[in-house]
Design a protein around this motif. Structure first.
Motif, short mmCIF file in Angstrom:
data_model
loop_
_atom_site.label_atom_id
_atom_site.label_comp_id
_atom_site.label_asym_id
_atom_site.label_seq_id
_atom_site.Cartn_x
_atom_site.Cartn_y
_atom_site.Cartn_z
N LYS A 1 0.81 -1.23 0.00
CA LYS A 1 0.00 0.00 0.00
C LYS A 1 0.84 1.28 0.00
O LYS A 1 0.30 2.37 0.22
CB LYS A 1 -0.97 0.01 1.19
N HIS B 1 -5.43 0.72 0.52
CA HIS B 1 -5.52 -0.44 -0.36
C HIS B 1 -4.23 -0.59 -1.15
O HIS B 1 -3.40 0.33 -1.22
CB HIS B 1 -6.71 -0.28 -1.32
N SER C 1 -5.50 2.56 -6.91
CA SER C 1 -5.74 1.64 -5.80
C SER C 1 -6.63 0.47 -6.20
O SER C 1 -7.50 0.59 -7.06
CB SER C 1 -6.42 2.38 -4.63
N SER C 2 -6.41 -0.64 -5.53
CA SER C 2 -7.31 -1.77 -5.66
C SER C 2 -8.58 -1.49 -4.88
O SER C 2 -8.68 -0.50 -4.14
CB SER C 2 -6.65 -3.05 -5.14
N GLY C 3 -9.57 -2.36 -5.01
CA GLY C 3 -10.81 -2.18 -4.26
C GLY C 3 -11.94 -2.98 -4.88
O GLY C 3 -11.76 -3.70 -5.87
N GLY D 1 -12.30 1.87 -1.87
CA GLY D 1 -10.99 1.95 -2.51
C GLY D 1 -11.22 2.38 -3.95
O GLY D 1 -11.99 3.30 -4.22
N THR E 1 -11.30 -2.43 -8.84
CA THR E 1 -9.89 -2.01 -8.81
C THR E 1 -9.54 -1.09 -9.98
O THR E 1 -9.84 -1.39 -11.14
CB THR E 1 -8.98 -3.25 -8.86
#
Length: 380
Positions: A223, A244, A262-264, A269, A293
């Motif tokens: 992160k 994230h 960012s991922s999510g 995120g 993401t």
């Protein structure tokens, strides 16, 4: 007087006739299925149908969007794309090949074979003969755009898949990162590893070189977004950790700003974050709107837009353009059936190249004819 008397007689006759026949008319209208009411409604409907409506015509016949379908560059998912001036696309994917494609002609210029497993990242020097590809086979290969089809150099030293790749024409050096928690610096001409820097849990996801500077930006699964000084390959700065995994990064052409993604999932995120490289204490702003993401983020060249713009692509199958100054989403384009969109690259002459997991490579153009929008023009 005679004329007035005649008018009064006519009026009286109308009242009488109306009073005589009104009950019958009302009785007919009160019967919902009477022939009288059916006749009236039928006439009204026929009049409505007979009137042309430009709105109905537009709904039934929406403007057609012609997307050129060229022969595919790859036989499977495409993992990474990079633009080569003026009209070439460099790409790598799950089929283990590295392809140079002319998107104006719709033809393959070169197809390189040499990796034993899928290609994860590609990059090249602008206006140069050197091309680079990273792979799950733990190696990075150097190819020549105008030369033999075999690799000109092999950079081998990582213990796991190579997931970060950045090259500097100014320093003639290559920087790589891997899931083995290390970042390596290489001499391009000799293939020698100049420095190797391990950091615990630093699973590298992406690398990009700051133009003309000895610094590299790196994103990681821990992160963090780090700035590396390549002269001794040491961390010069680490931005405050995000919530994230940071999946990708890019640097503006003036070297002042960095953007990371960012991922999510489900909108949690999934953002892109703008950082000022001159004031590195905190982020400037976030760009939120993707629902899965955000896999790639890039600064668009000034020739494509009249104001600073950032482009992002996501696993939700959409590409978004954002105002760098305000954070507002300017436009969203959905590539139906494309699946995740892992990589973006901007061309100063051709627009935007986007890699997809299901539908090859998409070419889009930035248009300002009706406000800023992205128009898909070809896929291959």
């Amino acid at each position: 007087m005679k004329i007035l008397a005649r008018r009064l007689m006519v009026a009286d006759s109308k009242v009488i006739v109306g009073s005589l026949f009104m009950p019958e008319i009302l009785a007919r209208l009160s019967s919902p299925l009477s022939a009288f009411s059916r006749d009236i409604m039928g006439k009204l409907q026929s009049k409505i149908r007979s009137r042309p409506s430009k709105y109905r015509a537009e709904e039934e016949n929406p403007p057609s969007k012609t997307v050129l379908q060229y022969s595919p560059a790859h036989g499977d998912a495409v993992a990474s794309v990079a633009s080569l001036p003026p009209d070439l696309c460099l790409s790598g994917g799950k089929d283990k090949t590295v392809v140079v494609y002319n998107w104006r002609c719709g033809t393959v210029v070169r197809r390189f074979l040499g990796h034993e497993r899928e290609v994860t990242k590609v990059t090249g020097f602008p206006h140069s003969n050197w091309l680079f590809s990273a792979s799950r086979d733990k190696t990075v290969l150097l190819w020549q755009l105008h030369g033999t089809l075999g690799p000109a150099q092999c950079f081998s030293g990582h213990d796991l898949v190579v997931t970060g790749l950045a090259a500097s024409p100014a320093f003639r050096q290559l920087c790589t990162g891997s899931r083995d928690n290390t970042v390596c610096l290489w001499d391009i001409e000799t293939g020698d590893c100049l420095h190797r820097a391990p950091i615990s849990r630093n699973l590298v996801t992406h690398l990009c070189w700051i133009p003309g500077e000895p610094y590299v930006i790196q994103t990681s699964e821990d992160k963090a977004v780090r700035i590396w000084d390549t002269r001794e390959l040491q961390v010069a700065h680490c931005f405050p950790a995000k919530q994230h995994i940071q999946t990708s990064c890019d640097v503006s052409s003036d070297g002042h700003y960095c953007v990371s993604s960012s991922s999510g999932f489900g909108g949690e995120g999934c953002e892109a974050t703008l950082w000022d490289l001159r004031q590195t204490r905190s982020s400037i702003r976030e760009f939120r709107g993707h629902f899965q993401t955000t896999a790639s983020c890039i600064f668009l060249p000034k020739c494509l837009t009249t104001f600073p713009t950032i482009a992002t692509s996501s696993h939700d199958g959409t590409i978004k353009l954002w105002s760098q100054d305000t954070g507002a989403c300017l436009t969203t384009t959905c590539l139906e059936g494309s699946g995740p969109l892992p990589s973006l690259s901007a061309s100063e002459t051709g627009g935007l190249l986007c890699a997809s997991s299901n539908s090859g490579i998409h070419l889009l153009r930035v248009s300002s004819a009706k406000g800023l929008e992205l128009l898909e023009v070809a896929k291959f």
